[in-house]
Write a protein that holds these residues in place. Structure first.
Motif, short mmCIF file in Angstrom:
data_model
loop_
_atom_site.label_atom_id
_atom_site.label_comp_id
_atom_site.label_asym_id
_atom_site.label_seq_id
_atom_site.Cartn_x
_atom_site.Cartn_y
_atom_site.Cartn_z
N LEU A 123 46.93 56.60 46.08
CA LEU A 123 46.54 56.21 44.72
C LEU A 123 46.14 54.74 44.69
O LEU A 123 45.20 54.36 43.97
CB LEU A 123 47.69 56.47 43.75
CG LEU A 123 47.49 56.04 42.31
CD1 LEU A 123 46.24 56.67 41.73
CD2 LEU A 123 48.71 56.39 41.46
N LEU A 124 46.81 53.90 45.47
CA LEU A 124 46.44 52.49 45.54
C LEU A 124 45.02 52.34 46.09
O LEU A 124 44.24 51.50 45.60
CB LEU A 124 47.44 51.72 46.41
CG LEU A 124 47.19 50.21 46.54
CD1 LEU A 124 47.27 49.53 45.18
CD2 LEU A 124 48.21 49.60 47.51
N GLY A 125 44.67 53.14 47.08
CA GLY A 125 43.31 53.11 47.59
C GLY A 125 42.30 53.55 46.54
O GLY A 125 41.20 52.97 46.44
N HIS A 126 42.65 54.56 45.75
CA HIS A 126 41.79 54.98 44.65
C HIS A 126 41.53 53.82 43.69
O HIS A 126 40.38 53.57 43.28
CB HIS A 126 42.45 56.13 43.88
CG HIS A 126 42.28 57.47 44.52
ND1 HIS A 126 42.80 57.77 45.76
CD2 HIS A 126 41.67 58.61 44.09
CE1 HIS A 126 42.52 59.02 46.06
NE2 HIS A 126 41.83 59.55 45.07
N LEU A 127 42.60 53.10 43.31
CA LEU A 127 42.46 52.01 42.35
C LEU A 127 41.64 50.86 42.92
O LEU A 127 40.81 50.27 42.21
CB LEU A 127 43.85 51.51 41.94
CG LEU A 127 44.68 52.49 41.10
CD1 LEU A 127 46.09 51.94 40.91
CD2 LEU A 127 44.03 52.72 39.75
N LEU A 128 41.86 50.52 44.19
CA LEU A 128 41.10 49.43 44.80
C LEU A 128 39.61 49.76 44.83
O LEU A 128 38.76 48.94 44.45
CB LEU A 128 41.61 49.17 46.21
CG LEU A 128 42.97 48.47 46.34
CD1 LEU A 128 43.43 48.45 47.80
CD2 LEU A 128 42.89 47.05 45.79
N LEU A 129 39.27 50.96 45.26
CA LEU A 129 37.87 51.34 45.35
C LEU A 129 37.22 51.39 43.96
O LEU A 129 36.10 50.90 43.77
CB LEU A 129 37.74 52.70 46.03
CG LEU A 129 36.31 53.24 46.17
CD1 LEU A 129 35.45 52.28 46.97
CD2 LEU A 129 36.30 54.63 46.81
N SER A 130 37.92 51.95 42.99
CA SER A 130 37.35 52.04 41.64
C SER A 130 37.16 50.66 41.03
O SER A 130 36.16 50.41 40.34
CB SER A 130 38.23 52.91 40.75
OG SER A 130 39.50 52.29 40.54
N GLY A 131 38.11 49.75 41.26
CA GLY A 131 37.97 48.40 40.72
C GLY A 131 36.79 47.66 41.30
O GLY A 131 36.01 47.02 40.58
N VAL A 132 36.63 47.71 42.62
CA VAL A 132 35.49 47.04 43.26
C VAL A 132 34.18 47.65 42.79
O VAL A 132 33.22 46.94 42.48
CB VAL A 132 35.63 47.14 44.79
CG1 VAL A 132 34.37 46.61 45.48
CG2 VAL A 132 36.85 46.35 45.27
N LEU A 133 34.13 48.98 42.71
CA LEU A 133 32.91 49.65 42.27
C LEU A 133 32.57 49.31 40.83
O LEU A 133 31.40 49.10 40.49
CB LEU A 133 33.08 51.16 42.44
CG LEU A 133 31.84 52.03 42.13
CD1 LEU A 133 30.67 51.62 43.01
CD2 LEU A 133 32.18 53.51 42.34
N ALA A 134 33.60 49.20 39.97
CA ALA A 134 33.36 48.85 38.57
C ALA A 134 32.77 47.44 38.44
O ALA A 134 31.82 47.22 37.68
CB ALA A 134 34.65 48.97 37.77
#
Length: 606
Positions: A123-134
């Motif tokens: 889940l932490l990887g999900h959040l990191l990727l989504s934040g950078v992409l946003a």
């Protein structure tokens, strides 16, 4: 026509080696509340995320196009908002802007603390990727609209409150992306809390106009797009109702199970189960959730864009309506005399799913049987069931081999009514005949399939299906089976024409988008893109024409005419027959006016 909703009834074949058979769970008395429990069985790419990603991407493109096209109006809005900021004193503006920033930071800390506390590294990887992409999406959108220029509103807010507008807009996008990623990992209560918090942050930013309202809308949509794309890329937790929840749903609908176990069958998106009731009956139950509805919406949208006149109705307003429609058709065709499993119950299960229960038929579907099992009596029995449907204007619309079941006595049963239509048009009834002809011919050959159809339906009904005997009328499974039998459909058409005594008719035009249409649209777009800037410089074009040296015009026309003369000579020399030079020259002139997508008939160059 392939769908991901619905399920075929299980066969007695042993489970596949790749899926270990689950042990039966004996359910005596499910505890209260079990019907709301779900379990995570793994991670998967969900049709819901595909649907959300496409929807957010389209909405983001529309907002960006609108923002870029209305740049002048946005400048006027800048000045108006700057004037309205005068009611805020510098201290009040600073306090409110600071409160907004702190709330954004608190939201991010709360969202990102969850995987650390629960030790979910994925889940932490999900959040990191989504934040950078946003952040990348927001920065790219801002550059495409503003070209790096800071507007008057941002400068004014920075002067009065000392607030970094870029940080607040990026933060809003990251919060939206984080909450979108967290949604499938948390309960409905926490999802609502996140939505309320995001709404509060947006409202405070509107009260303190740190950026345009349009900018905030773009940031929210791009953040949601980043979160949905992350879930689509990395997968979301696959939640299935527990055995206790399914047992509680069955018990609540009057079918208390003595034993319940997952069924190892191709349920096409739904979760299938086999239950042995306390009275000894056996039922097949399938759980349909939000993913089934999303898959159905995507399927219908794809068919709407690609095909026409195939009878697709508008999608249902909710999953409940979808389940009710399948139950309605099942009850209707059974009451009309068709052989289909009896519907036993409909019940809610889990947070947003429904359970459909049918009598379990001890048999095997045609796709799992050998060709020898489809005997002439079986063929006649199948077409008799189709005749019953036609007599009551019901179109199954998915008569592939996996939806025809043979019981132990060899009687055929029709299953899976999720894509069916009632009170339908003759064209859809003809499409059923066309698809079933191909499905049966794959097993028994062309002549037996056609003979059985004509024997039970009559030559007129079978001949009426000829315009629909084409791949666009077939399911995905049938089309895949035809890849190695490309000559089968022409053979069926020829056999139907011969047995019915009719000439082969023209196939129905079912494609909405043709290759020529796509090419024409692309050429028009390219021409518009290249010519539109030129139209803005009409004065310069007139000046260039006025200043041109017209002495060279006769030479240019003569050189152009020589190309047509060369093309004429090349055609005359390449054709054995004698051609008249004037007529051939006129033909070369006419060919230059052909459509853009066609190749000129001459072999010369222009």
């Amino acid at each position: 026509m392939e769908r991901t909703t619905g399920a075929a009834l299980p066969s007695p074949r042993p489970p596949r080696a790749t899926t270990p058979p689950p042990t039966a769970a004996v359910i005596a008395a499910p505890v209260a509340g079990d019907h709301t429990e779900e379990e995570i069985t793994g991670y998967e790419r969900s049709p819901s995320d595909v649907l959300r990603t496409v929807a957010f991407a389209v909405l983001a493109l529309l907002l960006l196009a609108l923002a870029r096209g209305a740049r002048d109006a946005a400048t006027a809005l800048d000045e108006d908002l700057v004037q309205r900021l005068s009611f805020l004193t510098p201290a009040v503006g600073r306090i409110l802007a600071g409160a907004v920033t702190l709330l954004v930071l608190a939201s991010l800390v709360g969202a990102w603390a969850m995987p650390l506390v629960t030790r979910r590294s994925r889940l932490l990887g999900h959040l990191l990727l989504s934040g950078v992409l946003a952040v990348l999406l927001v920065q790219g959108a801002g550059w495409s609209i503003d070209r790096g220029d800071t507007d008057a509103l941002v400068r004014e807010v920075a002067r009065r409150g000392g607030v970094d507008s870029t940080l607040t807009v990026d933060g809003l996008a990251v919060v939206a992306a984080s909450f979108t990623v967290l949604a499938p990992f948390v309960s409905r209560r926490w999802r609502r809390a996140g939505a309320h918090l995001l709404a509060l942050v947006t409202l405070l930013r509107l009260l303190v106009p740190i950026a345009h309202p349009g900018t905030l809308a773009v940031a929210l949509v791009l953040g949601a797009l980043a979160g949905s794309a992350t879930l689509l890329l990395l997968g979301r937790p696959s939640r299935r109702p527990t055995l206790g929840a399914v047992a509680a749903a069955l018990t609540g609908s009057g079918l208390p199970p003595a034993a319940l176990e997952p069924a190892v069958v191709d349920a096409r998106g739904s979760a299938p189960y086999v239950a042995t009731l306390r009275d000894g009956d056996r039922v097949f139950a399938k759980v349909m959730g939000a993913d089934n509805r999303a898959a159905d919406l995507l399927f219908r949208a794809y068919r709407f864009l690609r095909l026409k006149d195939v009878g697709d109705e508008r999608p249902f307003s909710s999953l409940r309506r979808t389940v009710e429609h399948e139950a309605l058709v099942s009850l209707l065709v059974r009451d009309a005399g068709a052989r289909t499993p009896r519907l036993r119950s409909i019940a809610p299960v889990g947070s947003d799913s429904f359970l459909l229960s049918y009598d379990l038929i001890d048999g095997t579907t045609l796709d799992e049987l050998s060709d020898d099992a489809v005997t002439p009596p079986v063929l006649r029995g199948i077409w008799e069931q189709v005749a019953v449907l036609r007599g009551h204007s019901v179109a199954h619309r998915d008569l592939r081999r996996a939806n025809i079941l043979l019981d132990r006595s060899g009687r055929p049963w029709l299953i899976d009514w999720g894509f069916s239509e009632v009170a339908t048009s003759p064209a859809l009834l003809d499409a059923d005949v066309a698809q079933l002809l191909v499905a049966l011919a794959l097993d028994v050959g062309v002549e037996p399939a056609v003979d059985a159809a004509i024997d039970r339906l009559g030559p007129e009904a079978v001949a009426a299906a000829l315009p629909r005997l084409q791949p666009n009328s077939f399911s995905g499974a049938t089309r895949n089976a035809l890849k190695d039998r490309k000559d089968l459909v022409p053979q069926i058409r020829a056999a139907v024409c011969r047995r019915s005594g009719v000439p082969e008719p023209k196939l129905a035009d079912l494609e909405r988008i043709h290759a020529k249409t796509v090419l024409t649209v692309v050429l028009l777009a390219v021409a518009t893109y290249l010519l539109a800037p030129q139209l803005g410089d009409v004065g310069g074009m007139v000046a260039r024409v006025r200043d041109a040296d017209w002495v060279w015009l006769p030479v240019i026309l003569a050189m152009s005419a020589l190309t047509y003369a060369g093309a004429t000579l090349s055609i005359v020399g390449a054709v054995p027959a004698r051609l008249r030079l004037p007529t051939t020259f006129v033909a070369q002139l006419a060919s230059s006016f052909a459509s853009n997508w066609r190749r000129p008939v001459s072999v010369g160059w222009r």
